[in-house]
Design an enzyme around this catalytic site. Structure first.
Site, PDB file in Angstrom:
ATOM      1  N   LYS A  51      25.948  44.194  30.761  1.00 16.40           N
ATOM      2  CA  LYS A  51      26.973  45.080  30.199  1.00 16.40           C
ATOM      3  C   LYS A  51      28.356  44.467  30.371  1.00 16.40           C
ATOM      4  O   LYS A  51      28.868  44.360  31.471  1.00 16.40           O
ATOM      5  CB  LYS A  51      26.962  46.458  30.865  1.00 16.40           C
ATOM      6  CG  LYS A  51      27.788  47.451  30.030  1.00 16.40           C
ATOM      7  CD  LYS A  51      28.358  48.604  30.805  1.00 16.40           C
ATOM      8  CE  LYS A  51      29.686  48.360  31.451  1.00 16.40           C
ATOM      9  NZ  LYS A  51      30.830  48.199  30.536  1.00 16.40           N
TER      10      LYS A  51
ATOM     11  N   GLY B 286      33.272  43.789  40.044  1.00 14.59           N
ATOM     12  CA  GLY B 286      34.295  44.747  39.623  1.00 14.59           C
ATOM     13  C   GLY B 286      34.990  45.339  40.827  1.00 14.59           C
ATOM     14  O   GLY B 286      35.090  44.696  41.876  1.00 14.59           O
ATOM     15  N   SER B 287      35.434  46.568  40.680  1.00 15.15           N
ATOM     16  CA  SER B 287      36.250  47.179  41.729  1.00 15.15           C
ATOM     17  C   SER B 287      35.383  47.638  42.900  1.00 15.15           C
ATOM     18  O   SER B 287      34.206  47.956  42.748  1.00 15.15           O
ATOM     19  CB  SER B 287      37.013  48.373  41.154  1.00 15.15           C
ATOM     20  OG  SER B 287      36.103  49.331  40.671  1.00 15.15           O
ATOM     21  N   THR B 288      36.013  47.722  44.067  1.00 19.84           N
ATOM     22  CA  THR B 288      35.305  48.171  45.262  1.00 19.84           C
ATOM     23  C   THR B 288      34.844  49.613  45.088  1.00 19.84           C
ATOM     24  O   THR B 288      33.744  49.983  45.520  1.00 19.84           O
ATOM     25  CB  THR B 288      36.219  48.024  46.493  1.00 19.84           C
ATOM     26  OG1 THR B 288      36.531  46.631  46.618  1.00 19.84           O
ATOM     27  CG2 THR B 288      35.546  48.473  47.764  1.00 19.84           C
TER      28      THR B 288
ATOM     29  N   GLY C  80      31.743  49.607  43.098  1.00 16.45           N
ATOM     30  CA  GLY C  80      30.702  48.996  43.932  1.00 16.45           C
ATOM     31  C   GLY C  80      30.134  50.008  44.918  1.00 16.45           C
ATOM     32  O   GLY C  80      28.915  50.101  45.114  1.00 16.45           O
TER      33      GLY C  80
ATOM     34  N   GLU D  63      30.052  41.853  43.936  1.00 16.51           N
ATOM     35  CA  GLU D  63      31.222  40.975  44.092  1.00 16.51           C
ATOM     36  C   GLU D  63      32.419  41.825  43.744  1.00 16.51           C
ATOM     37  O   GLU D  63      32.653  42.142  42.585  1.00 16.51           O
ATOM     38  CB  GLU D  63      31.062  39.755  43.161  1.00 16.51           C
ATOM     39  CG  GLU D  63      31.880  38.582  43.620  1.00 16.51           C
ATOM     40  CD  GLU D  63      33.254  38.596  43.009  1.00 16.51           C
ATOM     41  OE1 GLU D  63      34.162  39.212  43.630  1.00 16.51           O
ATOM     42  OE2 GLU D  63      33.425  38.017  41.939  1.00 16.51           O
TER      43      GLU D  63
ATOM     44  N   CYS E  15      39.746  38.151  41.274  1.00 17.53           N
ATOM     45  CA  CYS E  15      39.312  38.827  42.502  1.00 17.53           C
ATOM     46  C   CYS E  15      39.722  38.055  43.748  1.00 17.53           C
ATOM     47  O   CYS E  15      40.026  38.637  44.773  1.00 17.53           O
ATOM     48  CB  CYS E  15      37.812  39.047  42.476  1.00 17.53           C
ATOM     49  SG  CYS E  15      36.903  37.574  42.009  1.00 17.53           S
TER      50      CYS E  15
ATOM     51  N   GLU F 147      44.602  45.683  46.270  1.00 19.71           N
ATOM     52  CA  GLU F 147      44.511  44.684  45.200  1.00 19.71           C
ATOM     53  C   GLU F 147      45.429  45.117  44.046  1.00 19.71           C
ATOM     54  O   GLU F 147      45.214  46.166  43.451  1.00 19.71           O
ATOM     55  CB  GLU F 147      43.051  44.638  44.737  1.00 19.71           C
ATOM     56  CG  GLU F 147      42.713  43.451  43.906  1.00 19.71           C
ATOM     57  CD  GLU F 147      41.220  43.372  43.612  1.00 19.71           C
ATOM     58  OE1 GLU F 147      40.591  44.426  43.421  1.00 19.71           O
ATOM     59  OE2 GLU F 147      40.693  42.254  43.557  1.00 19.71           O
TER      60      GLU F 147
HETATM   61  P1  NDP Z   1      35.705  48.560  37.201  1.00 20.60           P
HETATM   62  O1  NDP Z   1      35.094  48.281  38.518  1.00 20.60           O
HETATM   63  O2  NDP Z   1      35.773  49.970  36.749  1.00 20.60           O
HETATM   64  O3  NDP Z   1      34.961  47.741  36.045  1.00 20.60           O
HETATM   65  C1  NDP Z   1      34.060  46.682  36.243  1.00 20.60           C
HETATM   66  C2  NDP Z   1      32.826  46.866  35.372  1.00 20.60           C
HETATM   67  O4  NDP Z   1      32.079  48.003  35.814  1.00 20.60           O
HETATM   68  C3  NDP Z   1      33.136  47.144  33.909  1.00 20.60           C
HETATM   69  O5  NDP Z   1      32.123  46.595  33.094  1.00 20.60           O
HETATM   70  C4  NDP Z   1      33.076  48.654  33.874  1.00 20.60           C
HETATM   71  O6  NDP Z   1      32.867  49.150  32.583  1.00 20.60           O
HETATM   72  C5  NDP Z   1      31.904  48.944  34.757  1.00 20.60           C
HETATM   73  N1  NDP Z   1      31.876  50.274  35.337  1.00 20.60           N
HETATM   74  C6  NDP Z   1      32.879  51.190  35.420  1.00 20.60           C
HETATM   75  N2  NDP Z   1      32.455  52.299  36.057  1.00 20.60           N
HETATM   76  C7  NDP Z   1      31.153  52.083  36.382  1.00 20.60           C
HETATM   77  C8  NDP Z   1      30.156  52.863  37.074  1.00 20.60           C
HETATM   78  N3  NDP Z   1      30.432  54.058  37.579  1.00 20.60           N
HETATM   79  N4  NDP Z   1      28.936  52.321  37.259  1.00 20.60           N
HETATM   80  C9  NDP Z   1      28.643  51.089  36.792  1.00 20.60           C
HETATM   81  N5  NDP Z   1      29.533  50.330  36.129  1.00 20.60           N
HETATM   82  C10 NDP Z   1      30.782  50.802  35.926  1.00 20.60           C
HETATM   83  O7  NDP Z   1      37.137  47.924  37.193  1.00 20.60           O
HETATM   84  P2  NDP Z   1      38.400  48.417  36.351  1.00 20.60           P
HETATM   85  O8  NDP Z   1      38.285  47.810  35.023  1.00 20.60           O
HETATM   86  O9  NDP Z   1      38.552  49.905  36.371  1.00 20.60           O
HETATM   87  O10 NDP Z   1      39.598  47.803  37.185  1.00 20.60           O
HETATM   88  C11 NDP Z   1      40.130  48.547  38.286  1.00 20.60           C
HETATM   89  C12 NDP Z   1      40.521  47.657  39.413  1.00 20.60           C
HETATM   90  O11 NDP Z   1      39.340  47.026  39.884  1.00 20.60           O
HETATM   91  C13 NDP Z   1      41.457  46.512  39.057  1.00 20.60           C
HETATM   92  O12 NDP Z   1      42.781  46.892  39.120  1.00 20.60           O
HETATM   93  C14 NDP Z   1      41.116  45.524  40.123  1.00 20.60           C
HETATM   94  O13 NDP Z   1      41.833  45.835  41.287  1.00 20.60           O
HETATM   95  C15 NDP Z   1      39.640  45.752  40.373  1.00 20.60           C
HETATM   96  N6  NDP Z   1      38.793  44.775  39.658  1.00 20.60           N
HETATM   97  C16 NDP Z   1      38.226  43.792  40.375  1.00 20.60           C
HETATM   98  C17 NDP Z   1      37.479  42.838  39.741  1.00 20.60           C
HETATM   99  C18 NDP Z   1      36.873  41.722  40.486  1.00 20.60           C
HETATM  100  O14 NDP Z   1      36.608  40.668  39.905  1.00 20.60           O
HETATM  101  N7  NDP Z   1      36.571  41.881  41.745  1.00 20.60           N
HETATM  102  C19 NDP Z   1      37.269  42.844  38.307  1.00 20.60           C
HETATM  103  C20 NDP Z   1      37.838  43.986  37.633  1.00 20.60           C
HETATM  104  C21 NDP Z   1      38.576  44.889  38.311  1.00 20.60           C
HETATM  105  P3  NDP Z   1      34.128  49.455  31.617  1.00 20.60           P
HETATM  106  O15 NDP Z   1      35.023  48.295  31.595  1.00 20.60           O
HETATM  107  O16 NDP Z   1      33.458  49.596  30.345  1.00 20.60           O
HETATM  108  O17 NDP Z   1      34.764  50.678  32.170  1.00 20.60           O
END
Ligand code: NDP
Length: 492
Positions: free
Chosen positions: A197, A249-251, A254, A271, A305, A402
């Protein structure tokens, strides 16, 4: 050339005297379709409920394409297709799986220019970075794991092993194709099947990758690609029939995934975020260190990240480092992501821009001193000028949370013990940098840091053969290299 000015509140947007002529990459090669469907079981299908999302160019706010938005029924269909395809793919000899991965890598290389342009259009990152980092590294991951596919026993020291089965892989918007490669290449090499996804704001290169998978003769159902939103991701990780989840993605998300899967026999690699320390000792080569601070925090607009967002400078050299850094920040070119001279492109989305602005405002409210480069920012789209905070206390939100934007917080230390203590004083533990002339000191400090990756006299260097992953709230599991195979295998 941009000009430096110090300011307390919002940066003035002065006119810029460019010393480089514009050098825009042509978008003609991108050839985007007006509409993309879901890729399930080797076919393109609309979402069962007909929903779509519009992906936009963050540099202009203009729509790029309509993309089907996968709902629960599509998730169920993709997982069913994966389960059907799983035995055949797992039974294929490793050398045959390796050939498929090799073909994917070659096709990514063949379409690299197109992929780079689409990545920059969809995500806002400078073409220099998508062209020189994202796409070549994505191909390199497939090449590297193509080589591992028939050598898994060497990574496992001869232990018997099986693939996990159906893996759900969720990637963020900061490195869309590269993160897809980080996830898909080891999973497929180990004989797993995948549902990927991509993020809502950056689905396009994953959809081009689906075309590549088809061309590379990946059997139907072995990889499905489901563009969607957070609800799609939430449905995917909860779907019965998923054997493993790999998430970047975000903590907070996670943690949500961990809660959802508690008590179930579903493997997990998370991660998550970081607040990585970039430590500069007084014996470091200062110009190189300043360049490393720039790379550490301004690469990919700071949407990284492992960004070196907390710079720790030895007190004796702090004024000089800050002066040189501020001078260098003034030379960064902010603007059109498609321009080959651009250093800092667009912020990925208006939502991310709002998050950055809110945290930066908090930094000022809490008493840190802000300087933002006074550069002319385009009228349309999402932009944020390179920003530095000094007088930062370790408890400030800009030092602990972050920001995920082009914002660096500078703090000082007196000796090694204080440097290590401050660097480790974080809920995260993803990466760190150490700048020193002494190799022995660099290795000693690296061993005392709770960080998954420690760079020595460099920063943000990635290699498919090296493991990447975090401690503490930065998550667990490793991606890259032989370590990156382990989460995709069940061993006895
Ligand atoms: P998210 O953690 O929401 O997004 C990462 C991925 O997870 C996207 O594909 C998102 O889909 C998907 N997702 C969102 N909600 C869920 C859920 N409940 N269950 C499973 N998957 C989900 O990050 P954000 O885009 O909201 O960014 C927010 C903050 O997160 C940033 O400001 C940054 O601090 C941090 N971040 C960290 C990253 C890293 O590499 N460690 C990467 C991205 C963000 P969709 O985009 O379609 O909502």
């Amino acid at each position: 050339m941009t000009q430096n000015t110090t300011m307390a509140v919002a940066p003035a947007r002065n006119a810029v005297r460019w010393d480089y002529a514009p050098a825009p990459e042509s978008t003609a090669i991108a050839q985007l379709a007006p509409r993309y469907d879901l890729f399930i079981a080797g076919s393109w299908v609309p979402a069962a409920d007909g929903r779509t999302l519009t992906t936009t160019n963050p540099a202009t706010g203009e729509p790029l394409a309509e993309v089907a938005l996968a709902g629960p029924a599509d998730v169920t269909a993709a997982v069913a297709a994966a389960r059907k395809a799983a035995p055949g793919w797992a039974a294929l000899p490793g050398i045959e799986r390796g050939k498929v991965l090799f073909r994917i890598a070659r096709l990514i290389q063949e379409r690299s220019r197109e992929l780079a342009v689409i990545e920059s259009l969809d995500g806002g990152k400078p073409i220099r970075e998508s062209r020189d980092m994202d796409i070549p590294l994505a191909a390199a991951h497939f090449f590297s794991y193509a080589g591992w596919a028939d050598k898994l026993e060497y990574a496992l020291h001869g232990r018997p092993h099986l693939p996990r089965g159906v893996v759900a892989q969720i990637v963020p918007w900061n490195f869309p194709l590269l993160m897809a490669a980080w996830k898909l290449a080891p999973a497929l090499a180990c004989g797993n099947v995948s549902i990927l996804k991509p993020a809502e704001t950056t689905p396009l290169t994953a959809l081009v990758l689906a075309q590549i998978l088809k061309e590379a003769d990946v059997p139907d159902g072995v990889v499905s690609i489901l563009p969607g939103d957070g609800a799609t991701g939430a449905a995917l990780v909860r779907e019965p029939g998923v054997d493993k989840v790999a998430f970047t993605g975000s903590t907070s998300v996670g943690k949500d995934i961990q809660r959802a899967l508690a008590g179930r026999d579903v493997g997990m690699t998370l991660e998550l975020g970081g607040k990585s320390a970039n430590i500069v000792f007084e014996d470091a080569a200062l110009d190189q260190a300043v360049e490393g601070i720039i790379t550490g925090i301004f690469f990919n607009q700071g949407h990284v990240c492992c960004a070196g967002s907390r710079v720790l400078v030895q007190e004796s050299i702090a004024p000089e480092v800050i002066e040189r850094l501020w001078h260098r920040m003034g030379q960064l070119r902010v603007g059109d992501p498609l321009d080959k001279n651009t250093d800092i492109g667009a912020i990925n989305s208006p939502e991310q821009l709002a998050r950055i602005e809110a945290l930066v405002a908090t930094g000022e409210e809490e008493g840190a001193s802000r300087r933002s480069v006074a550069c002319a920012l385009p009228e349309r789209g999402s932009w944020f000028a390179p920003t530095m905070f000094t007088d930062v206390a370790p408890a400030h939100r800009i030092a602990t949370e972050e920001v995920f934007g082009p914002v660096v917080s500078i703090m000082t230390f007196r000796d090694e013990a204080e440097a290590v203590e401050k660097a480790n004083n974080s809920a995260y533990g993803l990466a760190a940098g150490v700048w020193t002339d002494k190799g022995s000191r660099a290795f000693d400090i690296a061993g005392r840091l709770r960080a998954g990756v420690v760079w020595q006299n460099t920063y943000n260097r990635f290699d498919p053969t090296a493991a990447f992953g975090g401690f503490k709230e930065s998550g667990f599991g490793r991606e890259g290299g032989p370590s990156g195979l382990l989460p995709y295998l069940v061993t006895s």
